[in-house]
Design an enzyme around this catalytic site. Structure first.
Site, PDB file in Angstrom:
ATOM      1  N   ARG A   1       0.844  -1.192   0.000  1.00  0.00           N
ATOM      2  CA  ARG A   1       0.000   0.000   0.000  1.00  0.00           C
ATOM      3  C   ARG A   1       0.882   1.245   0.000  1.00  0.00           C
ATOM      4  NH1 ARG A   1      -5.409   1.222   3.573  1.00  0.00           N
ATOM      5  NH2 ARG A   1      -4.031   1.364   5.361  1.00  0.00           N
TER       6      ARG A   1
ATOM      7  N   THR B   1      -0.769   7.653  -1.284  1.00  0.00           N
ATOM      8  CA  THR B   1      -2.079   7.535  -1.948  1.00  0.00           C
ATOM      9  C   THR B   1      -2.986   6.515  -1.266  1.00  0.00           C
ATOM     10  OG1 THR B   1      -1.351   5.772  -3.440  1.00  0.00           O
ATOM     11  CG2 THR B   1      -0.961   8.039  -4.158  1.00  0.00           C
TER      12      THR B   1
ATOM     13  N   ASP C   1      -5.404  -7.042  11.883  1.00  0.00           N
ATOM     14  CA  ASP C   1      -4.545  -7.183  10.705  1.00  0.00           C
ATOM     15  C   ASP C   1      -4.174  -8.653  10.551  1.00  0.00           C
ATOM     16  OD1 ASP C   1      -2.001  -7.421   9.183  1.00  0.00           O
ATOM     17  OD2 ASP C   1      -2.161  -5.237   9.088  1.00  0.00           O
TER      18      ASP C   1
ATOM     19  N   ASP D   1      -0.333  -9.510  10.272  1.00  0.00           N
ATOM     20  CA  ASP D   1       0.382  -9.420  11.545  1.00  0.00           C
ATOM     21  C   ASP D   1       0.031 -10.577  12.456  1.00  0.00           C
ATOM     22  OD1 ASP D   1       1.785  -7.142  10.893  1.00  0.00           O
ATOM     23  OD2 ASP D   1       0.375  -5.767  11.839  1.00  0.00           O
TER      24      ASP D   1
END
Length: 209
Positions: A104, A108, A200, A203
């Site tokens: 990512r 943006t 997440d 993770d």
């Protein structure tokens, strides 16, 4: 419009509740994601084509059914998608495994493709794209773009948890693909996390922060 289905089998729902719990260890989280993925593979392969074959049972010759040689590929979106591969391959052992890597962009917030490695005959295969989370839909859309650009036609997307926003975005971008998820959650929060979600997934699978 492709199919959208929430896989509400009681075992899938039970195990999903276990991994939503923030106190679950990395080891347990990884093992249960694996188990859910195997159960999902059973559901999403339900319409695989069959053909008649002649075999000989201990009693005599018989015409029976077997899968008609449909070629399959499992393509995880790195890195969290890796957690679903072994579980699905448990039921689909002849599947080839491809990989699509995305990150990512910090400015943006849009996904950027950095790695794509697929079976050379991807255009002939039924492709299962796997990623535990379908949040904004950005990574899923880009992964399907990457697959179509390389000739894939029969594509299914499989996630553990999806947000309505992500489902809508993926359906609008790629109305021809089927989407399967173990849960359709409430919404995305302002940080782009699924609510209630499971945090997440990458993770939690790999023990990183």
């Amino acid at each position: 419009m492709g199919k959208f289905e929430v896989l509400d089998h009681p075992l899938i729902q039970h195990k999903l509740t276990l991994i939503r719990d923030k106190h679950r260890s990395t080891k347990e989280f990884r093992e249960i994601v694996n188990e859910i993925s195997t159960l999902m593979a059973y559901e999403v392969s339900r319409d695989m084509p069959l053909m008649d074959v002649e075999i000989e049972t201990p009693i005599g010759k018989s015409i029976q059914k077997q899968i008609s040689g449909k070629k399959v590929a499992i393509v995880p979106i790195l890195r969290a998608g890796l957690g679903m591969v072994d579980g699905m391959a448990e039921l689909l052992p002849v599947a080839r495994i491809g990989h699509i890597g995305m990150y990512r962009d910090e400015e943006t917030l849009k996904p950027t493709e950095y790695f794509v490695k697929l079976p050379s005959d991807i255009s002939e295969r039924q492709v299962f794209v796997v990623d535990p989370m379908l949040a904004t839909g950005g990574s899923a859309i880009m992964a399907v773009d990457a697959l179509k650009k390389r000739g894939a036609k029969d594509i299914r997307f499989c996630s553990l948890v999806a947000a309505p926003e992500g489902v809508k975005a993926l359906q609008e971008a790629h109305p021809d693909i089927d989407i399967y998820t173990a849960a359709l959650d409430e919404k995305l929060n302002e940080d782009g996390y699924i609510v209630p979600g499971l945090g997440d997934a990458g993770d939690r699978l790999f023990g990183t922060k």
